[in-house]
Design an enzyme around this catalytic site. Structure first.
Site, PDB file in Angstrom:
ATOM      1  N   ASP A 135       1.501  11.273 -10.352  1.00  0.00           N
ATOM      2  CA  ASP A 135       0.347  10.497  -9.886  1.00  0.00           C
ATOM      3  C   ASP A 135      -0.759  11.485  -9.530  1.00  0.00           C
ATOM      4  O   ASP A 135      -0.698  12.155  -8.508  1.00  0.00           O
ATOM      5  CB  ASP A 135       0.711   9.664  -8.650  1.00  0.00           C
ATOM      6  CG  ASP A 135       1.628   8.484  -8.978  1.00  0.00           C
ATOM      7  OD1 ASP A 135       2.369   8.571  -9.982  1.00  0.00           O
ATOM      8  OD2 ASP A 135       1.612   7.491  -8.229  1.00  0.00           O
ATOM      9  N   LYS A 198      -4.355   3.738 -11.460  1.00  0.00           N
ATOM     10  CA  LYS A 198      -3.902   3.361 -10.117  1.00  0.00           C
ATOM     11  C   LYS A 198      -5.106   3.294  -9.194  1.00  0.00           C
ATOM     12  O   LYS A 198      -6.013   4.115  -9.295  1.00  0.00           O
ATOM     13  CB  LYS A 198      -2.888   4.417  -9.666  1.00  0.00           C
ATOM     14  CG  LYS A 198      -2.404   4.312  -8.248  1.00  0.00           C
ATOM     15  CD  LYS A 198      -1.289   5.335  -7.983  1.00  0.00           C
ATOM     16  CE  LYS A 198      -0.990   5.480  -6.513  1.00  0.00           C
ATOM     17  NZ  LYS A 198       0.013   6.512  -6.206  1.00  0.00           N
ATOM     18  N   LYS A 234      -1.311   0.171 -11.589  1.00  0.00           N
ATOM     19  CA  LYS A 234      -0.621   0.291 -10.296  1.00  0.00           C
ATOM     20  C   LYS A 234      -1.606   0.141  -9.143  1.00  0.00           C
ATOM     21  O   LYS A 234      -2.311   1.079  -8.802  1.00  0.00           O
ATOM     22  CB  LYS A 234       0.095   1.648 -10.206  1.00  0.00           C
ATOM     23  CG  LYS A 234       0.778   1.896  -8.866  1.00  0.00           C
ATOM     24  CD  LYS A 234       1.540   3.209  -8.842  1.00  0.00           C
ATOM     25  CE  LYS A 234       2.013   3.552  -7.433  1.00  0.00           C
ATOM     26  NZ  LYS A 234       2.681   4.865  -7.345  1.00  0.00           N
TER      27      LYS A 234
END
Lengths: 298, 294
Positions: A135, A198, A234
């Site tokens: 991430d 995300k 996400k």
């Protein structure tokens, strides 16, 4: 600043977007479908601990919860455990006999305020430690200065390093200022090779909201129409209630369709959400409203 | 042109707000002679769930307030009912079919009850805590702690006085409550919510629902996040409710209408009952045990 890319991000109609998201919360979902939705949401969670005070014990505890969310209910495991790079090995070991992935934040998370060299090293370290997913955060300062090519190049460079390791690109939407910027940042991340986009780091108070997520889902939809590639989403931070999670699932289904309703294409970055989902599932099973006293804290 | 009267919409009181019931249902409240006096929200189990959630959220900070501050807030409630005495007595006269004089006397007794209980907030620990003699090197002491979240269910509160008595006795030591106003006292109970809303009572400490006891009773008894259940009056399904309460070992209290209304209710043992006793064993070093050898 002119857009240096071969794509154009459409302007976002904020009022229309917000009104559209309000519709998703009016769907009536009953009993069997609700249980299915709760289980699906649970299977989509990236169970997260990203604190300066994280210890080996805390991460092991979280992994135990990931593998067996509840003592005696038959529920799915979560999708992944998300930790800092120096905890990847601990998590990997704790999850060795399961299909649960280990995700690691990297690239000078959460601010991203470092050199590309340091960020690459951060990613390399996390992958060497065994991370299945990375991430990364984008450079919001550079983005706001209008250096879009820098942001694009940075993501593309990290993706090259990741190879088969799945890359989630965190836009930190709370710092981008407008929905138009969020759409542009989403498009940059999608074109630069992100496997997931995300919303947030979870480190600032403004985290995932439904309108922001919808804006990003629409970017994914348009990118899919253009290239045929299905990129994941996400939302992270601020989603702690089962009811809200179900609204998100409705939004995904009605924006992108069935193909995104699984944990290879949609995740929730959360930790408290897991307990609320378990409490609602238990309520469906026993008929009694539940108390958080009877569910583990991690 | 004649003025059109503005009528008040009575709603629920949850988390310091006045929401309508999520179910969209209502019932017709009637006065003592059966005349229609207003449409009231018919609360559902989901309203009850929301109320418990609010009560839980507020409870620990309410408990952490100084006892003195809790006393001040209860006193403030009394002051604010006093300021609206006429309004309450008119409502009560209508609800219960009393004369203006009887109704006013009931409001005044209710105010006095709140004052009585407000005085106990900072005296409770002094009266019921203890330092206990033990046969080992420990400093041993017992203190009261509030139970947490209490659900209060009445077959039907017969008066405003009774309702106020139960509310103030339950919250003074730091409990948060969810209480179902009886069908006969729901107008005055929900007007009382307006008093709570501007008396510095933190949001969620008192949550008031209007509805039918038989519909909600099993949820009052079974909710895992409620620590105690007070049953006021007669409940034909009492055994069933007590069985449901065992799931999380809820304390169950059964109080009659008469005992709440009696002067004997002004009694600290009713307050004590809604607290748990925590006993602490604190090790002490016994360095002065050696005595002189002269």
């Amino acid at each position: 600043m002119t857009n240096p890319f071969d794509f154009v991000s459409p302007p976002i109609d904020q009022i229309g977007l917000i009104e559209r998201t309000q519709k998703f919360s009016t769907r009536s979902i009953k009993n069997d479908s609700k249980v299915q939705a709760l289980k699906l949401a649970l299977s989509m969670i990236d169970l997260t601990t990203l604190e300066g005070k994280d210890t080996i014990g805390k991460v092991q505890q979280l992994c135990a919860k990931a593998k067996k969310p509840h003592d005696f209910m038959d529920v799915p495991t979560v999708a992944a455990v998300c930790v800092y790079p120096n905890m990847v090995r601990v998590a990997k070991q704790a999850l060795s006999k399961s299909n649960i992935k280990v995700a690691s934040v990297a690239t000078a998370f959460p601010s991203g305020m470092s050199s590309l060299k340091v960020k690459k090293e951060d990613v390399r370290y996390a992958i060497e430690e065994g991370a299945d997913e990375i991430d990364m955060v984008i450079s919001r300062g550079k983005f706001l200065q209008g250096e879009y090519s820098y942001v694009f190049e940075e993501i593309a460079t990290i993706k090259e390093l990741c190879k088969e390791v799945s890359l989630k690109v965190i836009l930190e939407t709370g710092e981008l200022g407008s929905l138009d910027n969020i759409r542009l940042a989403s498009d940059i991340a999608l074109h630069a090779g992100a496997d997931f986009i995300k919303t947030s780091t979870g480190k600032i108070s403004s985290a995932a909201t439904m309108p922001i997520t919808l804006c990003m889902l629409e970017a994914i939809r348009d990118y899919y129409k253009k290239t045929g590639l299905k990129i994941g989403m996400k939302p992270a931070g601020g989603i702690s209630e089962a009811k809200l999670a179900i609204h998100y699932l409705v939004m995904v289904k009605e924006t992108l369709g069935q193909d995104w309703l699984n944990n290879s294409k949609f995740r929730f970055g959360a930790s408290r959400l897991a307990n609320d989902l378990l409490m609602q599932l238990r309520k469906q099973e026993t008929g009694f409203y539940q108390s958080s006293n009877y569910f583990s804290n991690d | 042109m004649a003025r059109v009267e503005v009528l008040k919409t009575y709603k629920l009181f949850i988390d310091g707000k006045f929401p309508r019931t999520e179910s969209g249902r209502y019932f017709k409240a009637k006065d003592a002679v059966g005349e229609f006096i207003g449409n009231m929200c018919l609360a559902s189990r989901k309203d009850f769930r929301n109320a418990i959630k609010a009560a839980r959220k507020s409870q620990s900070s309410w408990q952490d307030r100084s006892a003195y501050n809790r006393g001040q807030i209860l006193y403030r409630i009394a002051e604010n009912i006093e300021a609206r005495k006429k309004e309450f007595s008119d409502l009560i006269a209508k609800e219960q079919g009393l004369s203006q004089k009887e109704a006013m006397s009931q409001v005044e007794s209710a105010i006095d009850r709140v004052i009585y209980f407000s005085g106990w907030t900072d005296k409770l620990q002094q009266v019921f805590s203890s330092v206990n003699p033990v046969a080992s090197n420990h400093f041993n002491f017992s203190i009261l702690e509030p139970m947490g979240v209490i659900s209060i269910l009445s077959d039907s509160f017969t008066s405003f006085f009774e309702f106020i008595s139960v509310v103030s006795a339950s919250i003074l030591s730091g409990n948060s409550i969810v209480i179902l106003a009886g069908e006969n006292a729901s107008l005055s109970a929900l007007t009382f919510a307006e008093v709570l809303a501007h008396s510095d009572v933190p949001n969620g400490v008192v949550n008031i629902l209007s509805g039918k006891a038989e519909e909600l009773s099993s949820h009052f008894a079974s909710h895992m996040d409620s620590n105690a259940l007070i049953l006021v009056g007669k409940h034909t399904n009492r055994a069933e409710l007590e069985t449901l309460a065992t799931e999380n070992v809820k304390r169950v209290f059964c109080w009659s209408h008469e005992e709440i209304k009696a002067s004997k209710f002004e009694n600290p043992y009713y307050i004590k009952a809604l607290n748990e006793v925590k006993t602490t064993w604190h090790p002490i070093e016994n360095i002065s045990s050696s005595s002189s050898t002269y």
